[in-house]
Scaffold this motif. Structure first.
Motif, mmCIF file in Angstrom:
data_model
loop_
_atom_site.group_PDB
_atom_site.id
_atom_site.type_symbol
_atom_site.label_atom_id
_atom_site.label_comp_id
_atom_site.label_asym_id
_atom_site.label_seq_id
_atom_site.Cartn_x
_atom_site.Cartn_y
_atom_site.Cartn_z
ATOM 1 N N LEU A 196 0.819 -1.208 0.000
ATOM 2 C CA LEU A 196 0.000 0.000 0.000
ATOM 3 C C LEU A 196 0.857 1.263 0.000
ATOM 4 N N GLU A 197 1.987 1.218 0.693
ATOM 5 C CA GLU A 197 2.883 2.374 0.695
ATOM 6 C C GLU A 197 3.355 2.708 -0.715
ATOM 7 N N ASP A 198 3.728 1.671 -1.467
ATOM 8 C CA ASP A 198 4.161 1.902 -2.857
ATOM 9 C C ASP A 198 3.013 2.464 -3.696
ATOM 10 N N GLN A 199 1.810 1.932 -3.506
ATOM 11 C CA GLN A 199 0.665 2.419 -4.279
ATOM 12 C C GLN A 199 0.327 3.865 -3.920
ATOM 13 N N VAL A 200 0.446 4.203 -2.638
ATOM 14 C CA VAL A 200 0.148 5.571 -2.223
ATOM 15 C C VAL A 200 1.135 6.552 -2.843
#
Length: 352
Positions: A196-200
């Motif tokens: 999720l961090e990468d997607q954010v």
């Protein structure tokens, strides 16, 4: 049936009334009894509750495990055989209980939550109740997945430490197994947070915001399920109960240390999820600002051009430029120079 409706049915009933509260199930409860000592072991599936023999004078340790608590008559019969208080049985069949510890003169009762991932990589919670007696263990789990298979295999394989010690050490092994599952669940949650961090950072879509909120709620339920267990293990490790030997307390203190690590990880992950929500909002705001900046720059470039066009669009007869042969190309060149000059200025100011 919805849990709220089940709780409503319980309103006004006398204390100790057994009413199953939890997911509706139709299959039969599976009960296994494993008895062992230093030299031998035996295991059997209980078809009839009358097959359970309680003998306080035997040297064997008996572990009776029930996969399912939805048939209250069976739970009530087990409680009758082992003289378990009706209020304890009431808590066993109510799978909506919070983790807690109750110490009785003849047994210790522990409620805790099992956390594991299903086939769809979704966090699931399951209530596990453990009753520790002098030479017996009663364990009740909400579903029929075999979460204690490894412990049974250890008892059957070699006459190791678990067979040399008493029921208190078996209780430690069950608690330790559940805490180990916490580590597995936290590892899965950590992987989801990294994704999720990468997607954010790269592509903060509305679907990502939905996943962040879902993960935040899961972390809230995980914390609610795990946090009380720290005090439960600490209370057992103090050695107030005579059912736990002194040489077992050091193992309980080891579980307590593991619980501190688990809780620290949960708090860290919660902070990371909250931080991701802030990063998502900041990313959306940054993207919006970038779009608005580009639109503002485009509008700013066209302001002088619009002024020139508007000036020469006025209906005046005596405008000398209108009679020039090169008036039209000259105005276009001036407009082009103005646009290029403004773009150069914006880039020099690092607005582009």
């Amino acid at each position: 049936m919805n849990k709220n409706k089940q709780i409503i049915k319980k309103v006004g009933l006398p204390p100790g009334t057994l009413l199953h509260i939890g997911s509706a199930r139709s299959e039969q409860i599976k009960i296994k009894m494993l008895c062992y000592n230093c030299n031998d072991w035996s295991e059997m599936e209980i078809d009839s509750i009358d097959d359970i023999i309680k003998d306080q004078d035997t040297e064997n340790i008996c572990w009776i495990h029930s996969s399912g608590v939805h048939i209250v008559k069976i739970i009530e019969k087990i409680g009758t055989i082992f003289k378990i208080h009706p209020l304890v049985l009431e808590d066993i069949v109510n799978t909506n209980q919070h983790p807690k510890l109750e110490e009785n003169e003849d047994y210790v009762y522990v409620i805790l939550k099992m956390i594991h991932c299903d086939e769809n990589k979704k966090i699931e919670f399951e209530q596990v109740s453990i009753i520790v007696g002098k030479n017996y263990i009663l364990s009740f789990q909400e579903n029929d997945n075999d979460i204690f298979k490894q412990i049974r295999d250890r008892i059957k394989s070699t006459p190791g430490k678990i067979r040399a010690k008493g029921a208190d050490y078996l209780a430690y092994a069950l608690l330790d197994c559940i805490v180990d599952y916490y580590y597995v669940a936290l590892e899965y949650l950590g992987e989801r947070i990294e994704v999720l961090e990468d997607q954010v950072m790269l592509d903060p879509k509305p679907e990502v915001l939905k996943e962040i909120h879902g993960l935040k709620n899961e972390m809230l339920f995980v914390r609610k399920a795990v946090w009380p267990l720290r005090e439960i293990i600490n209370a057992l490790a103090r050695g107030d109960s005579t059912l736990f030997q002194k040489d077992t307390l050091i193992y309980l203190r080891d579980i307590y240390d593991h619980m501190i690590q688990v809780i620290d990880s949960i708090e860290m992950y919660r902070d990371m999820v909250t931080g991701m929500l802030d990063i998502y909002i900041s990313s959306i705001s940054y993207r919006t600002n970038e779009v608005m900046k580009v639109l503002t720059i485009i509008a700013t470039i066209f302001i002088p051009l619009t002024f020139i066009v508007g000036l020469y669009g006025m209906n005046f007869k005596y405008m000398p430029e209108l009679e020039w042969e090169w008036g039209y190309p000259a105005i276009l060149c001036i407009m082009a120079l103005i646009s290029l000059g403004m773009i150069h200025y914006f880039r020099k100011k690092k607005w582009l």
